[in-house]
Write an enzyme that holds these catalytic residues in place. Structure first.
Site, mmCIF file in Angstrom:
data_model
loop_
_atom_site.group_PDB
_atom_site.id
_atom_site.type_symbol
_atom_site.label_atom_id
_atom_site.label_comp_id
_atom_site.label_asym_id
_atom_site.label_seq_id
_atom_site.Cartn_x
_atom_site.Cartn_y
_atom_site.Cartn_z
ATOM 1 N N PRO A 197 0.509 4.770 4.612
ATOM 2 C CA PRO A 197 0.869 4.454 5.866
ATOM 3 C C PRO A 197 -0.073 4.055 6.863
ATOM 4 C CG PRO A 197 1.866 6.587 5.167
ATOM 5 C CD PRO A 197 0.762 6.084 4.289
ATOM 6 N N ARG B 6 -12.142 -2.721 7.406
ATOM 7 C CA ARG B 6 -10.708 -3.128 7.159
ATOM 8 C C ARG B 6 -10.404 -4.364 8.116
ATOM 9 N NH1 ARG B 6 -8.278 0.606 6.456
ATOM 10 N NH2 ARG B 6 -8.599 0.666 4.388
ATOM 11 N N THR C 5 0.718 -1.212 -0.186
ATOM 12 C CA THR C 5 0.030 -0.084 -0.117
ATOM 13 C C THR C 5 0.784 1.175 -0.021
ATOM 14 O OG1 THR C 5 -1.532 1.238 1.002
ATOM 15 C CG2 THR C 5 -0.149 0.132 2.573
ATOM 16 N N LYS D 215 -10.882 0.782 16.474
ATOM 17 C CA LYS D 215 -11.137 1.133 14.855
ATOM 18 C C LYS D 215 -11.086 -0.428 14.210
ATOM 19 C CE LYS D 215 -10.288 2.933 10.546
ATOM 20 N NZ LYS D 215 -9.490 3.501 9.498
ATOM 21 N N LYS E 167 -2.903 2.645 6.666
ATOM 22 C CA LYS E 167 -3.413 1.310 6.243
ATOM 23 C C LYS E 167 -2.352 0.246 6.776
ATOM 24 C CE LYS E 167 -5.888 1.219 1.899
ATOM 25 N NZ LYS E 167 -6.015 0.612 0.328
ATOM 26 N N PHE F 52 -6.896 7.995 9.219
ATOM 27 C CA PHE F 52 -6.554 8.624 8.154
ATOM 28 C C PHE F 52 -7.724 8.982 7.218
ATOM 29 C CE2 PHE F 52 -6.073 4.153 7.384
ATOM 30 C CZ PHE F 52 -6.886 3.969 6.449
ATOM 31 N N GLU G 159 -4.523 2.123 -10.457
ATOM 32 C CA GLU G 159 -5.999 1.750 -9.973
ATOM 33 C C GLU G 159 -6.847 1.915 -11.313
ATOM 34 O OE1 GLU G 159 -7.959 2.995 -6.453
ATOM 35 O OE2 GLU G 159 -6.180 2.294 -5.185
ATOM 36 N N ASP H 30 -8.221 -2.590 -1.319
ATOM 37 C CA ASP H 30 -9.136 -1.443 -1.775
ATOM 38 C C ASP H 30 -10.467 -1.083 -1.237
ATOM 39 O OD1 ASP H 30 -8.875 0.711 -3.862
ATOM 40 O OD2 ASP H 30 -10.679 0.003 -4.933
HETATM 41 P P1 ITT Z 1 -3.340 2.328 -1.634
HETATM 42 O O1 ITT Z 1 -4.455 2.165 -2.608
HETATM 43 O O2 ITT Z 1 -2.067 2.568 -2.020
HETATM 44 O O3 ITT Z 1 -3.644 1.242 -0.721
HETATM 45 P P2 ITT Z 1 -5.003 4.558 -0.932
HETATM 46 O O4 ITT Z 1 -5.286 5.410 0.256
HETATM 47 O O5 ITT Z 1 -5.329 4.879 -2.248
HETATM 48 O O6 ITT Z 1 -3.981 3.602 -0.865
HETATM 49 P P3 ITT Z 1 -7.889 3.139 -1.283
HETATM 50 O O7 ITT Z 1 -7.786 3.316 -2.600
HETATM 51 O O8 ITT Z 1 -8.240 1.803 -0.815
HETATM 52 O O9 ITT Z 1 -6.235 3.566 -0.814
HETATM 53 O O10 ITT Z 1 -8.641 4.102 -0.434
HETATM 54 C C1 ITT Z 1 -9.515 5.196 -1.082
HETATM 55 C C2 ITT Z 1 -9.706 6.364 -0.116
HETATM 56 O O11 ITT Z 1 -10.489 5.937 0.873
HETATM 57 C C3 ITT Z 1 -8.456 7.035 0.368
HETATM 58 O O12 ITT Z 1 -8.714 8.328 0.288
HETATM 59 C C4 ITT Z 1 -8.384 6.557 1.722
HETATM 60 O O13 ITT Z 1 -7.880 7.603 2.447
HETATM 61 C C5 ITT Z 1 -9.746 6.535 1.923
HETATM 62 N N1 ITT Z 1 -9.969 5.262 3.023
HETATM 63 C C6 ITT Z 1 -9.619 3.941 2.782
HETATM 64 N N2 ITT Z 1 -9.906 3.456 3.962
HETATM 65 C C7 ITT Z 1 -10.056 4.189 4.880
HETATM 66 C C8 ITT Z 1 -10.255 4.168 6.348
HETATM 67 O O14 ITT Z 1 -10.122 3.045 6.949
HETATM 68 N N3 ITT Z 1 -10.640 5.135 6.917
HETATM 69 C C9 ITT Z 1 -10.875 6.314 6.340
HETATM 70 N N4 ITT Z 1 -10.738 6.648 4.999
HETATM 71 C C10 ITT Z 1 -10.193 5.393 4.468
#
Ligand code: ITT
Length: 184
Positions: A10, A169, A7, A163, A12, A140, A36, A65
């Site tokens: 950080p 997740r 990922t 959380k 996540k 985050f 993506e 994702d």
């Molecule tokens: P990677 O794809 O590199 O893992 P990303 O931040 O782009 O990182 P996602 O596409 O899965 O990950 O996330 C889509 C958006 O949703 C992104 O802006 C995240 O910050 C947000 N998001 C994902 N999981 C979240 C969570 O548990 N709490 C709050 N926001 C989340």
């Protein structure tokens, strides 16, 4: 059991490490690039990333994702959550919902895992509501505006462990751990 978490986020990586570390997994974090694709479901995005990473011979790995689906916005931002976060952000989402009393929403997470040459996906979901204003400094992404059902605090006001105990997740990681333990 060693598992690489792929990922660019950080936050996540910390959640994976925290949840799986306590279950006896050794976690490494890697930030490999994956385009993506535009797709209708989180599953499709995950499957596409898995096939982009396959040639890199990363050993056993997992990636996720995730998306925030807001009912009053017809499920937006959903699979476009990453784009929405980096463009309109939290304030933009709150503006789109200005005056909306219907604030129900859900987070969904799809984890793809490649383990000993076999690939599979698991999913997790967390229902809740969009807060009227951001609160909390933890977590985050959209955490400061998401209040899980049965709670009065946003994800950003909770510890990582709390959380993880209820989140999309965290639930997907539970399923991942169960599936992996069934394979060894
Ligand atoms: P990677 O794809 O590199 O893992 P990303 O931040 O782009 O990182 P996602 O596409 O899965 O990950 O996330 C889509 C958006 O949703 C992104 O802006 C995240 O910050 C947000 N998001 C994902 N999981 C979240 C969570 O548990 N709490 C709050 N926001 C989340």
């Amino acid at each position: 059991m060693k598992l690489r978490i792929i990922t660019s986020n950080p936050g996540k990586a910390t959640e994976f490490r925290r949840a799986l570390g306590g279950m006896g997994f050794e976690i490494e974090h890697a930030d490999e690039d994956c385009d993506e694709i535009q797709a209708d479901t989180l599953q499709e995005v995950v499957r596409s990333c898995m096939s982009q990473l396959r040639p890199l011979a990363l050993g056993d790995f997992a990636l996720d994702d995730s998306g925030l689906f807001i009912d009053a916005l017809g499920g937006f931002p959903g699979v476009y959550s990453s784009y929405a976060f980096s463009t309109i952000g939290i304030e933009g989402i709150l503006r789109l919902m200005d005056g909306d009393e219907e604030r129900s929403a859900r987070f969904e997470c799809c984890i793809g895992c490649s383990f000993r040459g076999e690939e599979f996906t698991v999913e997790g979901r967390c229902d809740g509501a969009i807060a009227l204003r951001p609160a909390g400094a933890g977590g985050f992404g959209f955490d400061p505006i998401f209040i899980p059902s049965g709670y009065e605090k946003t994800f950003a006001e909770m510890s990582i462990d709390v959380k993880n105990g209820i989140s999309h997740r965290g639930r997907a990681i539970q399923a991942l751990s169960g599936t992996l333990k069934g394979k060894v």
